[in-house]
Design an enzyme around this catalytic site. Structure first.
Site, PDB file in Angstrom:
ATOM      1  N   ASP A 184     -13.809  -0.908  -3.603  1.00  0.00           N
ATOM      2  CA  ASP A 184     -13.441   0.471  -3.935  1.00  0.00           C
ATOM      3  C   ASP A 184     -13.031   0.536  -5.401  1.00  0.00           C
ATOM      4  OD1 ASP A 184     -10.781  -0.457  -4.014  1.00  0.00           O
ATOM      5  OD2 ASP A 184     -10.402   0.156  -1.954  1.00  0.00           O
ATOM      6  N   ARG A 199       0.830  -1.210   0.000  1.00  0.00           N
ATOM      7  CA  ARG A 199       0.000   0.000   0.000  1.00  0.00           C
ATOM      8  C   ARG A 199       0.861   1.256   0.000  1.00  0.00           C
ATOM      9  NH1 ARG A 199      -4.647  -1.432   4.362  1.00  0.00           N
ATOM     10  NH2 ARG A 199      -4.604   0.794   4.704  1.00  0.00           N
ATOM     11  N   HIS A 236      -0.757  -5.502  -4.313  1.00  0.00           N
ATOM     12  CA  HIS A 236      -1.797  -4.485  -4.094  1.00  0.00           C
ATOM     13  C   HIS A 236      -2.023  -3.664  -5.363  1.00  0.00           C
ATOM     14  CE1 HIS A 236      -4.356  -1.608  -2.209  1.00  0.00           C
ATOM     15  NE2 HIS A 236      -3.522  -0.632  -2.479  1.00  0.00           N
ATOM     16  N   GLY A 247     -12.471  -3.014   8.002  1.00  0.00           N
ATOM     17  CA  GLY A 247     -13.276  -1.794   7.945  1.00  0.00           C
ATOM     18  C   GLY A 247     -13.873  -1.591   6.555  1.00  0.00           C
ATOM     19  N   LYS A 251     -15.495   4.473  -2.001  1.00  0.00           N
ATOM     20  CA  LYS A 251     -15.004   4.519  -0.620  1.00  0.00           C
ATOM     21  C   LYS A 251     -14.038   5.677  -0.444  1.00  0.00           C
ATOM     22  CE  LYS A 251     -11.121   1.945   0.773  1.00  0.00           C
ATOM     23  NZ  LYS A 251     -10.375   0.693   0.972  1.00  0.00           N
TER      24      LYS A 251
HETATM   25  C1  R5P Z   1      -7.031  -0.673   0.093  1.00  0.00           C
HETATM   26  O1  R5P Z   1      -6.743   0.066  -0.832  1.00  0.00           O
HETATM   27  C2  R5P Z   1      -7.086  -2.157  -0.050  1.00  0.00           C
HETATM   28  O2  R5P Z   1      -7.510  -2.549  -1.307  1.00  0.00           O
HETATM   29  C3  R5P Z   1      -7.980  -2.758   0.992  1.00  0.00           C
HETATM   30  O3  R5P Z   1      -9.282  -2.285   0.780  1.00  0.00           O
HETATM   31  C4  R5P Z   1      -7.549  -2.411   2.378  1.00  0.00           C
HETATM   32  O4  R5P Z   1      -6.211  -2.781   2.550  1.00  0.00           O
HETATM   33  C5  R5P Z   1      -8.395  -3.112   3.398  1.00  0.00           C
HETATM   34  O5  R5P Z   1      -8.047  -2.688   4.669  1.00  0.00           O
HETATM   35  P1  R5P Z   1      -9.091  -2.754   5.851  1.00  0.00           P
HETATM   36  O6  R5P Z   1      -9.544  -4.190   5.947  1.00  0.00           O
HETATM   37  O7  R5P Z   1      -8.320  -2.302   7.068  1.00  0.00           O
HETATM   38  O8  R5P Z   1     -10.210  -1.819   5.540  1.00  0.00           O
END
Ligand code: R5P
Length: 316
Positions: free
Chosen positions: A173, A100, A134, A230, A196
């Site tokens: 997202d 990320r 990612h 989340g 999102k």
């Molecule tokens: C974010 O850009 C990723 O694609 C995931 O949505 C994110 O890493 C998920 O993290 P969490 O489960 O803490 O919302």
């Protein structure tokens, strides 16, 4: 074991030995033995217990909890293999950490995903195998060959074996649109996307809207990684608001930190489907959780790399 695999050696770091075992079982190959431990000062020691001179060495280590230890241990394993005159060293990283952190999107921040790639190369890896980065551009952080495997294939095979009538595939997202579109096209289902926004540099997110029609439909909600969950639960909330019925969650890398398991339990969705690129301990497994094995995909890729065959052909 076929003759062509004789010079292949597969070793595991301490983070996820079961994954390396599953790869070896798939290949009908005995796992290499290595002594890996920490001294009282937390310095890590690695020694291969067999000759690896000129051999095709694969070192298996997802970069998960304890993340910093997993990373340093992999680097030391690579260094030890290089100094033992391995013929070729491949770092097999089912989950790549710091993905990320792939751009400088605010002042005075690092690009840690790139730094990590530099470290792996500097340690002496000749190539990398990983799964579902990612962002695809992370491949370009490496100057050595990298094979990015795709968990879509085992995951979509699972869904294709079930009745998915009335389902819409939903991306959590906009960034996950491609991952979800690929699934939708393999399952011949429509696609929707949750809009999102992330709140500052925290793990907190907010689902604002759904692009596409989910009213009265079932939803197969897809994300590349689940950290705090989340993103998933926010998406579940807005999907229910918009009239979605049965909801299934699918995630490629189940990191499951902090409140994730409780949130997933409370979300009361129909099913949760993860791949096994990250170890999921028994206390984090819920009754409605299905784990899709990916070690066979890694095993097939290793065999193809070792014998000079196309890895891409695995996914056609
Ligand atoms: C974010 O850009 C990723 O694609 C995931 O949505 C994110 O890493 C998920 O993290 P969490 O489960 O803490 O919302």
């Amino acid at each position: 074991m076929t003759n062509e695999l004789v010079d292949l050696a597969i070793f595991s770091g301490r983070t996820y030995p079961a994954f390396a075992e599953a790869i070896c079982a798939h290949l009908g190959k005995k796992q290499g033995e290595a002594d890996i431990f920490e001294f009282a000062n937390e310095n890590i020691f690695v020694r291969y217990q067999e000759n690896i001179r000129s051999r095709d060495v694969f070192l298996v280590q997802p970069l998960v909890r304890p993340v910093s230890t997993s990373i340093v241990e992999l680097l030391i394993m690579i260094d030890a293999a290089r100094r033992a005159s391995a013929g070729r060293i491949t770092a097999v990283i089912p989950y790549y950490a710091y993905g990320r952190s792939d751009k400088k999107d605010q002042p005075r921040v690092p690009i840690s995903g790139r730094l990590l790639a530099n470290l792996i190369e500097t340690a002496g890896a000749d190539r990398v195998i990983t799964m579902n980065l990612h962002a695809g551009q992370i491949q370009g952080f490496f100057n050595i060959p990298l094979d990015e495997l795709n968990g879509l294939y085992p995951m979509s095979a699972y869904f294709a074996s079930r009745d998915m009538t009335g389902y819409t595939v939903v991306a959590t997202d906009v960034g996950g649109e491609k991952l979800s579109r690929d699934m939708a096209s393999r399952l011949d289902l429509p696609l929707a996307i949750v809009e999102k926004r992330r709140l500052g540099n925290t793990d907190n997110v907010q689902a604002l809207n759904v692009i596409g029609d989910v009213d009265g439909r079932n939803a197969l909600l897809i994300d590349d990684e689940i950290l705090t969950a989340g993103t998933m639960v926010e998406a579940v909330g807005i999907l229910r608001e918009k009239g979605a019925r049965e909801i299934v969650l699918a995630g490629y890398h189940a990191i499951l930190g902090g409140p994730a398991v409780q949130r997933l339990r409370d979300a009361s969705v129909h099913e949760i489907v993860f791949t096994d690129t990250v170890p999921i301990p028994a206390d984090k497994r819920l009754p409605n959780m299905k784990i899709i094995p990916t070690a066979p995909v890694f095993g097939d890729a290793i065999q193809r790399i070792h014998t000079g065959q196309s890895v891409g052909a695995l996914f056609q």
